[in-house]
Structures are given as structure tokens and as C-alpha cells.
Design an enzyme around this catalytic site. Sequence first.
Site, PDB file in Angstrom:
ATOM      1  N   GLU A 219     131.949  67.057 -63.786  1.00  0.00           N
ATOM      2  CA  GLU A 219     132.467  67.808 -62.655  1.00  0.00           C
ATOM      3  C   GLU A 219     133.329  68.977 -63.142  1.00  0.00           C
ATOM      4  OE1 GLU A 219     133.538  64.823 -59.695  1.00  0.00           O
ATOM      5  OE2 GLU A 219     134.983  66.255 -58.903  1.00  0.00           O
TER       6      GLU A 219
ATOM      7  N   ARG B  15     148.963  61.480 -53.215  1.00  0.00           N
ATOM      8  CA  ARG B  15     147.746  60.741 -52.854  1.00  0.00           C
ATOM      9  C   ARG B  15     147.563  59.533 -53.757  1.00  0.00           C
ATOM     10  NH1 ARG B  15     143.236  63.178 -50.480  1.00  0.00           N
ATOM     11  NH2 ARG B  15     141.834  62.343 -52.060  1.00  0.00           N
TER      12      ARG B  15
ATOM     13  N   ASP C 133     140.173  62.660 -46.363  1.00  0.00           N
ATOM     14  CA  ASP C 133     139.241  61.673 -46.896  1.00  0.00           C
ATOM     15  C   ASP C 133     138.292  61.251 -45.774  1.00  0.00           C
ATOM     16  OD1 ASP C 133     139.941  61.491 -49.582  1.00  0.00           O
ATOM     17  OD2 ASP C 133     141.641  60.185 -49.151  1.00  0.00           O
TER      18      ASP C 133
ATOM     19  N   TYR D 273     142.675  68.505 -46.280  1.00  0.00           N
ATOM     20  CA  TYR D 273     142.212  67.696 -47.414  1.00  0.00           C
ATOM     21  C   TYR D 273     141.986  66.259 -46.919  1.00  0.00           C
ATOM     22  CZ  TYR D 273     142.483  66.228 -52.420  1.00  0.00           C
ATOM     23  OH  TYR D 273     142.243  65.735 -53.672  1.00  0.00           O
TER      24      TYR D 273
ATOM     25  N   ARG E 190     138.571  75.429 -53.193  1.00  0.00           N
ATOM     26  CA  ARG E 190     138.080  75.156 -54.543  1.00  0.00           C
ATOM     27  C   ARG E 190     136.636  74.693 -54.436  1.00  0.00           C
ATOM     28  NH1 ARG E 190     140.014  77.183 -58.885  1.00  0.00           N
ATOM     29  NH2 ARG E 190     139.691  75.359 -60.229  1.00  0.00           N
TER      30      ARG E 190
ATOM     31  N   ARG F   5     152.649  52.370 -59.223  1.00  0.00           N
ATOM     32  CA  ARG F   5     153.010  50.952 -59.083  1.00  0.00           C
ATOM     33  C   ARG F   5     153.650  50.430 -60.344  1.00  0.00           C
ATOM     34  NH1 ARG F   5     147.322  50.139 -57.995  1.00  0.00           N
ATOM     35  NH2 ARG F   5     147.027  50.568 -55.776  1.00  0.00           N
TER      36      ARG F   5
ATOM     37  N   ARG G 197     136.078  65.316 -64.669  1.00  0.00           N
ATOM     38  CA  ARG G 197     135.714  63.906 -64.768  1.00  0.00           C
ATOM     39  C   ARG G 197     134.217  63.733 -64.976  1.00  0.00           C
ATOM     40  NH1 ARG G 197     137.952  62.571 -58.589  1.00  0.00           N
ATOM     41  NH2 ARG G 197     136.789  64.238 -57.604  1.00  0.00           N
TER      42      ARG G 197
HETATM   43  P1  FAD Z   1     131.040  68.357 -44.966  1.00  0.00           P
HETATM   44  O1  FAD Z   1     130.513  67.121 -45.553  1.00  0.00           O
HETATM   45  O2  FAD Z   1     131.407  69.477 -45.879  1.00  0.00           O
HETATM   46  O3  FAD Z   1     129.975  68.884 -43.900  1.00  0.00           O
HETATM   47  C1  FAD Z   1     129.959  70.185 -43.418  1.00  0.00           C
HETATM   48  C2  FAD Z   1     128.497  70.590 -43.257  1.00  0.00           C
HETATM   49  O4  FAD Z   1     128.449  71.824 -42.533  1.00  0.00           O
HETATM   50  C3  FAD Z   1     127.800  70.834 -44.584  1.00  0.00           C
HETATM   51  O5  FAD Z   1     126.642  70.031 -44.675  1.00  0.00           O
HETATM   52  C4  FAD Z   1     127.464  72.326 -44.563  1.00  0.00           C
HETATM   53  O6  FAD Z   1     126.238  72.634 -45.200  1.00  0.00           O
HETATM   54  C5  FAD Z   1     127.413  72.601 -43.078  1.00  0.00           C
HETATM   55  N1  FAD Z   1     127.691  74.009 -42.732  1.00  0.00           N
HETATM   56  C6  FAD Z   1     128.802  74.711 -43.049  1.00  0.00           C
HETATM   57  N2  FAD Z   1     128.697  75.960 -42.568  1.00  0.00           N
HETATM   58  C7  FAD Z   1     127.509  76.047 -41.948  1.00  0.00           C
HETATM   59  C8  FAD Z   1     126.826  77.098 -41.255  1.00  0.00           C
HETATM   60  N3  FAD Z   1     127.356  78.318 -41.137  1.00  0.00           N
HETATM   61  N4  FAD Z   1     125.621  76.839 -40.720  1.00  0.00           N
HETATM   62  C9  FAD Z   1     125.054  75.604 -40.856  1.00  0.00           C
HETATM   63  N5  FAD Z   1     125.642  74.589 -41.491  1.00  0.00           N
HETATM   64  C10 FAD Z   1     126.859  74.801 -42.026  1.00  0.00           C
HETATM   65  N6  FAD Z   1     136.570  61.095 -49.378  1.00  0.00           N
HETATM   66  C11 FAD Z   1     136.832  59.774 -49.480  1.00  0.00           C
HETATM   67  O7  FAD Z   1     137.197  59.135 -48.493  1.00  0.00           O
HETATM   68  N7  FAD Z   1     136.659  59.118 -50.678  1.00  0.00           N
HETATM   69  C12 FAD Z   1     136.248  59.744 -51.802  1.00  0.00           C
HETATM   70  O8  FAD Z   1     136.111  59.119 -52.859  1.00  0.00           O
HETATM   71  C13 FAD Z   1     135.996  61.152 -51.727  1.00  0.00           C
HETATM   72  N8  FAD Z   1     135.593  61.820 -52.820  1.00  0.00           N
HETATM   73  C14 FAD Z   1     135.338  63.164 -52.726  1.00  0.00           C
HETATM   74  C15 FAD Z   1     134.918  63.836 -53.883  1.00  0.00           C
HETATM   75  C16 FAD Z   1     134.639  65.195 -53.812  1.00  0.00           C
HETATM   76  C17 FAD Z   1     134.187  65.921 -55.054  1.00  0.00           C
HETATM   77  C18 FAD Z   1     134.792  65.895 -52.573  1.00  0.00           C
HETATM   78  C19 FAD Z   1     134.509  67.363 -52.494  1.00  0.00           C
HETATM   79  C20 FAD Z   1     135.209  65.231 -51.438  1.00  0.00           C
HETATM   80  C21 FAD Z   1     135.490  63.861 -51.495  1.00  0.00           C
HETATM   81  N9  FAD Z   1     135.880  63.148 -50.365  1.00  0.00           N
HETATM   82  C22 FAD Z   1     136.161  61.796 -50.459  1.00  0.00           C
HETATM   83  C23 FAD Z   1     136.035  63.801 -49.051  1.00  0.00           C
HETATM   84  C24 FAD Z   1     134.756  63.753 -48.185  1.00  0.00           C
HETATM   85  O9  FAD Z   1     133.723  64.413 -48.848  1.00  0.00           O
HETATM   86  C25 FAD Z   1     135.052  64.435 -46.856  1.00  0.00           C
HETATM   87  O10 FAD Z   1     136.125  63.817 -46.190  1.00  0.00           O
HETATM   88  C26 FAD Z   1     133.862  64.451 -45.879  1.00  0.00           C
HETATM   89  O11 FAD Z   1     132.635  64.515 -46.512  1.00  0.00           O
HETATM   90  C27 FAD Z   1     134.022  65.648 -44.969  1.00  0.00           C
HETATM   91  O12 FAD Z   1     133.022  65.648 -43.987  1.00  0.00           O
HETATM   92  P2  FAD Z   1     132.818  66.948 -43.089  1.00  0.00           P
HETATM   93  O13 FAD Z   1     131.770  66.620 -42.087  1.00  0.00           O
HETATM   94  O14 FAD Z   1     134.122  67.438 -42.605  1.00  0.00           O
HETATM   95  O15 FAD Z   1     132.344  68.102 -44.097  1.00  0.00           O
HETATM   96  N1  UDP Z   2     145.417  63.750 -60.662  1.00  0.00           N
HETATM   97  C1  UDP Z   2     145.873  63.919 -61.947  1.00  0.00           C
HETATM   98  N2  UDP Z   2     145.290  63.212 -62.959  1.00  0.00           N
HETATM   99  C2  UDP Z   2     144.274  62.353 -62.744  1.00  0.00           C
HETATM  100  C3  UDP Z   2     143.812  62.173 -61.427  1.00  0.00           C
HETATM  101  C4  UDP Z   2     144.392  62.896 -60.411  1.00  0.00           C
HETATM  102  O1  UDP Z   2     146.784  64.693 -62.180  1.00  0.00           O
HETATM  103  O2  UDP Z   2     143.775  61.749 -63.708  1.00  0.00           O
HETATM  104  C5  UDP Z   2     146.055  64.532 -59.587  1.00  0.00           C
HETATM  105  C6  UDP Z   2     145.338  65.885 -59.389  1.00  0.00           C
HETATM  106  O3  UDP Z   2     146.311  66.838 -59.032  1.00  0.00           O
HETATM  107  C7  UDP Z   2     144.429  65.592 -58.235  1.00  0.00           C
HETATM  108  C8  UDP Z   2     145.313  64.675 -57.383  1.00  0.00           C
HETATM  109  O4  UDP Z   2     145.985  63.862 -58.352  1.00  0.00           O
HETATM  110  O5  UDP Z   2     144.065  66.763 -57.541  1.00  0.00           O
HETATM  111  C9  UDP Z   2     144.589  63.817 -56.395  1.00  0.00           C
HETATM  112  O6  UDP Z   2     143.621  63.041 -57.088  1.00  0.00           O
HETATM  113  P1  UDP Z   2     142.356  62.433 -56.356  1.00  0.00           P
HETATM  114  O7  UDP Z   2     141.673  61.533 -57.310  1.00  0.00           O
HETATM  115  O8  UDP Z   2     142.784  61.883 -55.038  1.00  0.00           O
HETATM  116  O9  UDP Z   2     141.481  63.750 -56.126  1.00  0.00           O
HETATM  117  P2  UDP Z   2     140.017  63.929 -55.459  1.00  0.00           P
HETATM  118  O10 UDP Z   2     139.259  62.664 -55.681  1.00  0.00           O
HETATM  119  O11 UDP Z   2     140.254  64.258 -54.025  1.00  0.00           O
HETATM  120  O12 UDP Z   2     139.455  65.077 -56.218  1.00  0.00           O
END
Ligand code: FAD
Ligand code: UDP
Length: 372
Positions: free
Chosen positions: A306, A172, A356, A354, A255, A176, A286
Site C-alpha cells: 500500500e 483511533r 469506518d 474519516y 489522500r 493498553r 503496509r
Molecule cells: P465509497 O466506498 O468510496 O463509495 C463511493 C462510491 O461513489 C464509489 O464507488 C465511487 O466510484 C462512486 N462515485 C464517486 N463519485 C462518483 C460520480 N461522480 N459518479 C458516479 N459514481 C461516483 N473501515 C472499517 O470499518 N474497517 C477497516 O478496516 C477499513 N479499512 C479501510 C482501508 C482503506 C485503505 C480505506 C481507504 C478505507 C477503509 N475503511 C475501513 C473505511 C471504509 O472503506 C469506508 O467507511 C466505506 O467504504 C465508505 O463507504 P462510502 O459508501 O461512503 O464510500
Molecule cells: N499509525 C501509526 N503507526 C502504525 C499504525 C497506525 O502511526 O503502525 C497511525 C497513523 O497516523 C494512522 C493512524 O494511526 O493514520 C490510524 O491508523 P489506522 O490503522 O486506523 O488507519 P487506517 O486503517 O484508517 O488507514
Amino acid sequence: MKNYDYLVVGSGLFGAVFTYEAMKRGKSVLVIDKRNHIAGNIYTKEEDGINVHVYGAHIFHTSDKKIWEYMNQFAEFNNYINSPVAVYGDELYNLPFNMNTFSKMWGIKTPAEAKAKIAEQIKELNITEPKNLEEQALSLVGTDVYEKLIKGYTQKQWGRPCDELPAFIIKRLPLRFTYDNNYFNDRFQGIPIGGYTQIVEKMLEGADVVLEQDYFKLAESGKLVDGSEVSWDKLLFTGQIDEYYDSCFGPLEYRSVRFETEKLNEENYQGNAVVNYTAADVPYTRIIEHKHFEFGKQPTTIISKEYSSEWKPGVEPYYPVNNDKNNAVYEKYAEKASKEDNVIFGGRLGQYKYYDMDKVVAAALACVEVEL
Ligand code: FAD
Ligand code: UDP
């Protein structure tokens, strides 16, 4: 009793895009979410003038112009470019792995010197086809970068050793041999000015939305939390697919993440939105300083540490653990799901991917194409 064309379970990005598109095509939609707010994991909340990314840092990035334009209908995006730094003990490095990282690590200047250093470090390892994250990382960046910036972080993040994790996770990140600290290779990137929640609010305009409503309770009783009876022709489920099927093929692993958020009485705590702590002995992965996503000038600041943990019932699932074992179990659920006439599964939890945000929007739009 009110009947809807669709019941959408989950007001996250997948559910919201689907709802918006379904309503545009004249369908009636009831959206429920078990949380007390809309927007799922992209939920942002304004505090002291700062938009706090309540479920972790969210940076929108995509190479797909259509998806970028789609999102820009709902908010104006700023020109934020994600450039995290990594702290390892008393050392600090730029991410992703690039010439700034290598130069600091080895005191070198040119791409040829960096490549030579990496080649020298991995020549004894004889990795031809990387079988897991450890081999993939070592073959790309050598032992020093792996030991200092990847090994500890990855073990904290996933709770599993690097040789038990799939290689794609590390791919991911860009690698570079230029002096470029942009964490993404995508053509388009930014943060919606004013946060993400407004986007979902606009997508859900016109739909009936019921919060603090668990799907399984509704399915059992046919009644919403306010006691009213509802029915629906079709269901879109964006929760955990294994939970929907009562774990009949066994549970899938996820997770979870815990955020420790603090308000600090200082203007600028860490000078960057994202600082990764890559050593195994620091308990968090982080620290996010939310104001920097929107170049905030407020007198105070808000940070979130986090902490990753294994998911167990009762906490939020955030990341599917897409290793071979779980993917094989998921395939059984997907096979069962493909035989359903009136149920669709979508999103990170429903499709156990997984994803985005841009991939979630694309998947939701693809689902709409098939469905509507
Ligand atoms: P969710 O946002 O999880 O929505 C699912 C919803 O369903 C939730 O609100 C939940 O409460 C509800 N639900 C589940 N079960 C039930 C039930 N039984 N009854 C009623 N409601 C229910 N993506 C990026 O592009 N850039 C980023 O920088 C990025 N950073 C991230 C950082 C973190 C820490 C995490 C965890 C994810 C990150 N993502 C990022 C990914 C991004 O969050 C997801 O791609 C996106 O939010 C997923 O949307 P979703 O609708 O599939 O799921
Ligand atoms: N990763 C790492 N060191 C860092 C940042 C990321 O080893 O400082 C690895 C780690 O395994 C992580 C993966 O790269 O799960 C993907 O990172 P990303 O930032 O895309 O994770 P997310 O934002 O989805 O948690």
C-alpha cells in the site's frame, strides 16, 4: 423516459444501505457508479480461492449491537481479530501499543514499568494539552514508540509532518497496559465469509444498477451510458462534495492509495494479514496478505503493498484530510448542502469524514430515518 424516486450516486456501503432501505419502503431507486463494479471501497474479488480486498484491508468492527446484527443479515462473519505487527528496520513489534510492544521495546514486564518508562521519556516535554498528532502520540506512548512506530508511518500515510495533523487520528488506536494485541476495542469484529461484495449485491437486489456511469455526465445529458433517458425526484450523492459544487469554495484535500498486488507461489508469505512498515525509508505503509483474513489454506498467496499519495484529479480519493483548514472549507459546502431540497450527501466523501464502515452504516440508517 423512466422516472425514479431516487438516484443514488455511488454503490459503496452508504449508497447500498440507503438503497436497500428505500426499496424496503416501496421507493424506486436507480444506482449509478463510475467504477466498473459495485461496492465502492469495500469491493472484494475472488482470485485463486482468495477474497482480495481490492481497495485495502477491511475489517468490520463495531460496538453497536444493532449495526452488527444489521450487517449479519447479509453475510456470516468469521471470528477474525485484527492484530497487525509493525516492522521497523530489523525490529518487529505488536500493535496496537500494548504490553507486548512495550516489553519488546524496553525489556520490561509490568504495566508499572511501562508507565514509568513513558513518564520518564515525556517529563521534559511538558505537554499539558496535546495540540496535534505529534504531541498527542508523545504524551501517550513516549519518544521511543513515537520515533519507531508512529512518526515515519504517519508521515508516509498523510504526506504531512505529525505536528500538522489533528490529534484524533492517533486516538483511533487503542493504547493498553495489558498483553492484548487486538487492534480494536470494539465488542464485535470479523470478516464476512466469502468477502464484502456479496453484502452489497444483496442490498442492491431489485434496484436498477448502472456501472461505468459518471454522475456529471448523466446530469449534463439526462442520458445513461446506454443512451436511455432517465429522471429522478431526489438525489443521494456519495462522491466528493467539493466536486459536486465545482469546487466553488476551493478544493478539499484527500489522500489516495495505490495498491501493488502480487501473486506469490508460496503458501504463507508473512504469517499475518497486516504487516505495517513504520520506517520512513520503506516506501509503502503496509503489506496485506489477503488469505489470512479468512484463515485461507490455499497453496499460493496474494499480497498487496500500500503506497499513499496526495489525491489529484484522475485517481481515487480514499481519505479526507480532516485538519482545521479542510474542515473549515467543508463547513461551507455543508452549509450550502443543508439548503438543498432534493439533494442529500452521504458517506466518507459526501460528508468528508474519516468514517469506518460501521459509522457509514449508522449514518446511512440515520439518513433513512430523516428522509423516509
Ligand atoms: P465509497 O466506498 O468510496 O463509495 C463511493 C462510491 O461513489 C464509489 O464507488 C465511487 O466510484 C462512486 N462515485 C464517486 N463519485 C462518483 C460520480 N461522480 N459518479 C458516479 N459514481 C461516483 N473501515 C472499517 O470499518 N474497517 C477497516 O478496516 C477499513 N479499512 C479501510 C482501508 C482503506 C485503505 C480505506 C481507504 C478505507 C477503509 N475503511 C475501513 C473505511 C471504509 O472503506 C469506508 O467507511 C466505506 O467504504 C465508505 O463507504 P462510502 O459508501 O461512503 O464510500
Ligand atoms: N499509525 C501509526 N503507526 C502504525 C499504525 C497506525 O502511526 O503502525 C497511525 C497513523 O497516523 C494512522 C493512524 O494511526 O493514520 C490510524 O491508523 P489506522 O490503522 O486506523 O488507519 P487506517 O486503517 O484508517 O488507514
